[in-house]
Design a protein around this motif. Structure first.
Motif, PDB file in Angstrom:
ATOM      1  N   GLY A 142      -0.787  25.929 -26.662  1.00 35.27           N
ATOM      2  CA  GLY A 142      -1.438  26.229 -25.397  1.00 35.27           C
ATOM      3  C   GLY A 142      -0.429  26.138 -24.276  1.00 35.27           C
ATOM      4  N   VAL A 143      -0.533  27.032 -23.298  1.00 35.96           N
ATOM      5  CA  VAL A 143       0.344  27.011 -22.130  1.00 35.96           C
ATOM      6  C   VAL A 143      -0.547  27.098 -20.903  1.00 35.96           C
ATOM      7  CG1 VAL A 143       2.264  28.101 -20.926  1.00 35.96           C
ATOM      8  CG2 VAL A 143       2.140  28.219 -23.423  1.00 35.96           C
ATOM      9  N   GLY A 144      -0.568  26.033 -20.109  1.00 34.06           N
ATOM     10  CA  GLY A 144      -1.467  26.040 -18.963  1.00 34.06           C
ATOM     11  C   GLY A 144      -1.166  24.911 -17.998  1.00 34.06           C
ATOM     12  N   LEU A 145      -2.137  24.638 -17.131  1.00 36.99           N
ATOM     13  CA  LEU A 145      -1.977  23.562 -16.163  1.00 36.99           C
ATOM     14  C   LEU A 145      -1.898  22.215 -16.869  1.00 36.99           C
ATOM     15  CD1 LEU A 145      -4.486  24.550 -13.330  1.00 36.99           C
ATOM     16  CD2 LEU A 145      -2.057  25.063 -13.505  1.00 36.99           C
ATOM     17  N   ALA A 146      -1.171  21.291 -16.268  1.00 37.35           N
ATOM     18  CA  ALA A 146      -1.044  19.948 -16.825  1.00 37.35           C
ATOM     19  C   ALA A 146      -2.425  19.336 -17.052  1.00 37.35           C
ATOM     20  CB  ALA A 146      -0.230  19.066 -15.889  1.00 37.35           C
ATOM     21  N   ILE A 147      -2.585  18.668 -18.181  1.00 37.37           N
ATOM     22  CA  ILE A 147      -3.870  18.084 -18.552  1.00 37.37           C
ATOM     23  C   ILE A 147      -3.745  16.562 -18.598  1.00 37.37           C
ATOM     24  CG2 ILE A 147      -4.580  20.106 -19.870  1.00 37.37           C
ATOM     25  CD1 ILE A 147      -3.770  18.585 -22.419  1.00 37.37           C
ATOM     26  N   LYS A 148      -4.891  15.903 -18.684  1.00 41.77           N
ATOM     27  CA  LYS A 148      -4.896  14.457 -18.822  1.00 41.77           C
ATOM     28  C   LYS A 148      -4.374  14.077 -20.211  1.00 41.77           C
ATOM     29  CE  LYS A 148      -8.839  13.783 -15.723  1.00 41.77           C
ATOM     30  NZ  LYS A 148     -10.242  13.299 -15.607  1.00 41.77           N
ATOM     31  N   PRO A 149      -3.764  12.903 -20.351  1.00 38.74           N
ATOM     32  CA  PRO A 149      -3.281  12.470 -21.671  1.00 38.74           C
ATOM     33  C   PRO A 149      -4.387  12.519 -22.706  1.00 38.74           C
ATOM     34  CG  PRO A 149      -2.476  10.990 -19.961  1.00 38.74           C
ATOM     35  CD  PRO A 149      -3.452  11.912 -19.290  1.00 38.74           C
ATOM     36  N   ASP A 150      -4.044  12.997 -23.889  1.00 39.65           N
ATOM     37  CA  ASP A 150      -4.993  13.111 -24.995  1.00 39.65           C
ATOM     38  C   ASP A 150      -4.255  12.708 -26.265  1.00 39.65           C
ATOM     39  OD1 ASP A 150      -6.554  14.146 -27.216  1.00 39.65           O
ATOM     40  OD2 ASP A 150      -7.648  15.386 -25.777  1.00 39.65           O
ATOM     41  N   SER A 151      -4.752  11.708 -26.961  1.00 39.83           N
ATOM     42  CA  SER A 151      -4.061  11.177 -28.140  1.00 39.83           C
ATOM     43  C   SER A 151      -3.915  12.210 -29.250  1.00 39.83           C
ATOM     44  CB  SER A 151      -4.805   9.948 -28.676  1.00 39.83           C
ATOM     45  OG  SER A 151      -6.131  10.289 -29.076  1.00 39.83           O
ATOM     46  N   ARG A 152      -4.663  13.284 -29.178  1.00 42.50           N
ATOM     47  CA  ARG A 152      -4.614  14.319 -30.219  1.00 42.50           C
ATOM     48  C   ARG A 152      -3.551  15.380 -29.948  1.00 42.50           C
ATOM     49  NH1 ARG A 152     -10.752  15.963 -29.487  1.00 42.50           N
ATOM     50  NH2 ARG A 152     -10.003  15.696 -27.339  1.00 42.50           N
ATOM     51  N   LEU A 153      -2.961  15.338 -28.762  1.00 44.01           N
ATOM     52  CA  LEU A 153      -2.076  16.423 -28.342  1.00 44.01           C
ATOM     53  C   LEU A 153      -0.689  15.925 -27.965  1.00 44.01           C
ATOM     54  CD1 LEU A 153      -4.522  18.394 -26.006  1.00 44.01           C
ATOM     55  CD2 LEU A 153      -3.824  19.048 -28.317  1.00 44.01           C
ATOM     56  N   ASN A 154       0.317  16.720 -28.299  1.00 39.47           N
ATOM     57  CA  ASN A 154       1.656  16.559 -27.747  1.00 39.47           C
ATOM     58  C   ASN A 154       1.745  17.461 -26.524  1.00 39.47           C
ATOM     59  OD1 ASN A 154       2.723  14.754 -29.644  1.00 39.47           O
ATOM     60  ND2 ASN A 154       3.127  16.414 -31.075  1.00 39.47           N
ATOM     61  N   ARG A 262       1.301  23.626  -8.717  1.00 37.10           N
ATOM     62  CA  ARG A 262       0.749  23.471 -10.056  1.00 37.10           C
ATOM     63  C   ARG A 262       1.846  23.108 -11.046  1.00 37.10           C
ATOM     64  NH1 ARG A 262      -1.137  29.384 -12.405  1.00 37.10           N
ATOM     65  NH2 ARG A 262       0.924  30.317 -12.660  1.00 37.10           N
ATOM     66  N   ASP A 263       1.533  22.189 -11.919  1.00 33.10           N
ATOM     67  CA  ASP A 263       2.425  21.755 -12.987  1.00 33.10           C
ATOM     68  C   ASP A 263       1.962  22.410 -14.276  1.00 33.10           C
ATOM     69  OD1 ASP A 263       3.963  19.899 -11.396  1.00 33.10           O
ATOM     70  OD2 ASP A 263       2.187  18.611 -11.401  1.00 33.10           O
ATOM     71  N   LEU A 264       2.891  23.050 -14.972  1.00 32.98           N
ATOM     72  CA  LEU A 264       2.573  23.734 -16.216  1.00 32.98           C
ATOM     73  C   LEU A 264       3.079  22.934 -17.407  1.00 32.98           C
ATOM     74  CD1 LEU A 264       3.497  27.402 -15.201  1.00 32.98           C
ATOM     75  CD2 LEU A 264       1.224  26.357 -15.264  1.00 32.98           C
ATOM     76  N   GLU A 265       2.300  22.975 -18.490  1.00 36.23           N
ATOM     77  CA  GLU A 265       2.645  22.248 -19.712  1.00 36.23           C
ATOM     78  C   GLU A 265       2.444  23.142 -20.929  1.00 36.23           C
ATOM     79  OE1 GLU A 265       1.490  17.601 -18.754  1.00 36.23           O
ATOM     80  OE2 GLU A 265       0.097  18.830 -19.913  1.00 36.23           O
ATOM     81  N   ILE A 266       3.199  22.824 -21.952  1.00 39.16           N
ATOM     82  CA  ILE A 266       2.950  23.344 -23.292  1.00 39.16           C
ATOM     83  C   ILE A 266       2.271  22.218 -24.061  1.00 39.16           C
ATOM     84  CG2 ILE A 266       3.988  24.255 -25.413  1.00 39.16           C
ATOM     85  CD1 ILE A 266       6.495  24.892 -23.638  1.00 39.16           C
ATOM     86  N   PHE A 267       1.221  22.514 -24.799  1.00 39.15           N
ATOM     87  CA  PHE A 267       0.624  21.457 -25.613  1.00 39.15           C
ATOM     88  C   PHE A 267       0.170  22.011 -26.962  1.00 39.15           C
ATOM     89  CE2 PHE A 267      -1.885  22.534 -21.861  1.00 39.15           C
ATOM     90  CZ  PHE A 267      -3.010  23.158 -22.385  1.00 39.15           C
ATOM     91  N   TYR A 268       0.179  21.118 -27.948  1.00 36.34           N
ATOM     92  CA  TYR A 268      -0.207  21.477 -29.312  1.00 36.34           C
ATOM     93  C   TYR A 268      -0.684  20.228 -30.038  1.00 36.34           C
ATOM     94  CZ  TYR A 268       4.475  19.665 -30.346  1.00 36.34           C
ATOM     95  OH  TYR A 268       5.601  18.862 -30.434  1.00 36.34           O
ATOM     96  N   ARG A 269      -1.438  20.416 -31.100  1.00 39.31           N
ATOM     97  CA  ARG A 269      -1.969  19.283 -31.858  1.00 39.31           C
ATOM     98  C   ARG A 269      -0.833  18.478 -32.470  1.00 39.31           C
ATOM     99  NH1 ARG A 269      -7.497  20.229 -34.924  1.00 39.31           N
ATOM    100  NH2 ARG A 269      -6.485  18.701 -36.253  1.00 39.31           N
ATOM    101  N   ASN A 270      -0.944  17.147 -32.396  1.00 42.46           N
ATOM    102  CA  ASN A 270       0.145  16.324 -32.924  1.00 42.46           C
ATOM    103  C   ASN A 270       0.112  16.184 -34.441  1.00 42.46           C
ATOM    104  OD1 ASN A 270      -1.941  14.463 -33.288  1.00 42.46           O
ATOM    105  ND2 ASN A 270      -1.417  13.295 -31.449  1.00 42.46           N
ATOM    106  N   ASP A 271      -0.942  16.718 -35.079  1.00 42.00           N
ATOM    107  CA  ASP A 271      -0.975  16.690 -36.541  1.00 42.00           C
ATOM    108  C   ASP A 271      -0.659  18.062 -37.128  1.00 42.00           C
ATOM    109  OD1 ASP A 271      -3.250  18.069 -35.820  1.00 42.00           O
ATOM    110  OD2 ASP A 271      -4.609  16.982 -37.151  1.00 42.00           O
ATOM    111  N   LYS A 272      -0.167  18.969 -36.302  1.00 38.63           N
ATOM    112  CA  LYS A 272       0.057  20.339 -36.740  1.00 38.63           C
ATOM    113  C   LYS A 272       1.533  20.604 -36.983  1.00 38.63           C
ATOM    114  CE  LYS A 272      -1.195  25.093 -35.530  1.00 38.63           C
ATOM    115  NZ  LYS A 272      -2.078  25.243 -36.692  1.00 38.63           N
ATOM    116  N   TYR A 273       1.832  21.233 -38.105  1.00 34.50           N
ATOM    117  CA  TYR A 273       3.206  21.653 -38.372  1.00 34.50           C
ATOM    118  C   TYR A 273       3.532  22.861 -37.503  1.00 34.50           C
ATOM    119  CZ  TYR A 273       7.253  23.656 -40.704  1.00 34.50           C
ATOM    120  OH  TYR A 273       8.499  24.174 -40.965  1.00 34.50           O
ATOM    121  N   LEU A 274       4.650  22.791 -36.809  1.00 33.37           N
ATOM    122  CA  LEU A 274       5.085  23.919 -36.000  1.00 33.37           C
ATOM    123  C   LEU A 274       6.218  24.651 -36.710  1.00 33.37           C
ATOM    124  CD1 LEU A 274       5.110  22.611 -32.310  1.00 33.37           C
ATOM    125  CD2 LEU A 274       3.397  24.026 -33.445  1.00 33.37           C
ATOM    126  N   SER A 275       6.045  25.930 -36.906  1.00 34.78           N
ATOM    127  CA  SER A 275       7.055  26.732 -37.581  1.00 34.78           C
ATOM    128  C   SER A 275       8.303  26.857 -36.723  1.00 34.78           C
ATOM    129  CB  SER A 275       6.502  28.131 -37.877  1.00 34.78           C
ATOM    130  OG  SER A 275       6.245  28.816 -36.657  1.00 34.78           O
TER     131      SER A 275
END
Length: 293
Positions: A142-154, A262-275
């Motif tokens: 995901g590429v979007g506005l900065a989000i609140k901390p979430d233990s499921r996401l990097n 606006r602050d932009l972030e990249i985020f992805y699931r922390n249990d997901k393998y990234l190619s």
């Protein structure tokens, strides 16, 4: 417990309707019911309660769903890792981005990325619900506005940008070096509709500045907004760096004093393998935006 049974179980968890789940799985309802009963016999407790026409997960069903999702994700990670070794970076990369201005700006990045990974199918999906698309595994990044901390996401912060007022070069304000927030109250604007991230950010900033703005026309496309500015319909408030894409239309960007940021972030699931392709895309994205500073 078979993997196929877990897939059936997870589809039923998602749909909570035997007929719908069976239809999406491509099997008959009796077959689905029979496989769920086998699974329930194996774990020793009911996984679903049937209340009239409604199907609801039991407490045991909720627990099994959590672990089943982990099993499915780990198997998908293994497939992706092996694919990186054997398929010459073939695969499928799905990226959710903010609609309109952000997806518009990625075109040159996508061209360069394709040259390095010609066998990777890339989908850029504009969305105002990026976080849930990432969490539900509908996209890889995901590429979007900065989000609140979430233990499921990097989360990877990669860019901060200001906003400017865009006017046609013949506009009465076109020669100003900067504009104050209070001046915006008197300017007819063309804007994104309410509900778009960019519009919500600006509306929140206006409330903080105790400024009221008026949108005389709304559209969800950055291109159409700038065409409206070109035709003198109104001005618009957009990220400052967009001027690089639309300067040829005879449009000027005027800095706003104390502008929205606006602050932009990249985020992805922390249990997901990234190619390798996904990791390269994220790195290219960071470099691409930093080069626009």
């Amino acid at each position: 417990m078979e993997f196929r049974q877990l897939q059936y179980f997870l589809m039923l968890c998602k749909e909570l309707h035997f007929s719908e789940a069976a239809y999406k799985l491509g099997i008959s309802q009796p077959t689905l019911s029979q496989q769920i009963r086998v699974l329930e016999d194996e774990v020793g407790v009911p996984l679903f309660d049937r209340v009239g026409k409604k199907t609801v997960k039991t407490e045991a069903g909720v627990i099994l769903e959590r672990y089943a999702l982990e099993v499915v994700q780990q198997l998908e990670n293994a497939k992706q890792a092996i694919s990186d070794l054997t398929d010459l970076n073939a695969g499928h990369l799905r990226v959710a981005v903010l609609p309109s201005d952000l997806d518009y700006r990625l075109t040159s990045l996508l061209i360069d990325f394709h040259k390095e990974f010609p066998n990777t199918k890339v989908q850029v999906i504009p969305s105002i619900d990026i976080v849930n698309k990432v969490l539900d595994n509908e996209v890889d990044i995901g590429v979007g506005l900065a989000i609140k901390p979430d233990s499921r996401l990097n989360r990877i912060p990669f860019y901060t940008e200001t906003y400017s007022l865009y006017v046609h070069k013949e506009h009465e304000l076109a020669e100003q070096d900067i504009i104050s927030p209070t001046d915006l109250s008197n300017i007819p604007l063309v804007m994104y509709p309410k509900g778009f991230y960019g519009r919500e950010l600006i509306d929140t900033w206006c409330e903080e500045q105790e400024v009221s703005i008026e949108a005389i026309m709304e559209t969800g496309s950055a291109t159409s907004l700038f065409q409206l500015v070109k035709e003198g319909i109104g001005a618009t408030i957009q990220p400052s760096q967009l001027i690089e894409s639309f300067q040829s239309l005879g449009i000027r960007a005027i800095p706003i004093k104390g502008s929205p940021i606006r602050d932009l972030e990249i985020f992805y699931r922390n249990d997901k393998y990234l190619s390798l392709a996904a990791k390269t895309f994220m790195k290219r994205l960071e470099v691409f935006f930093h080069n626009t500073l």
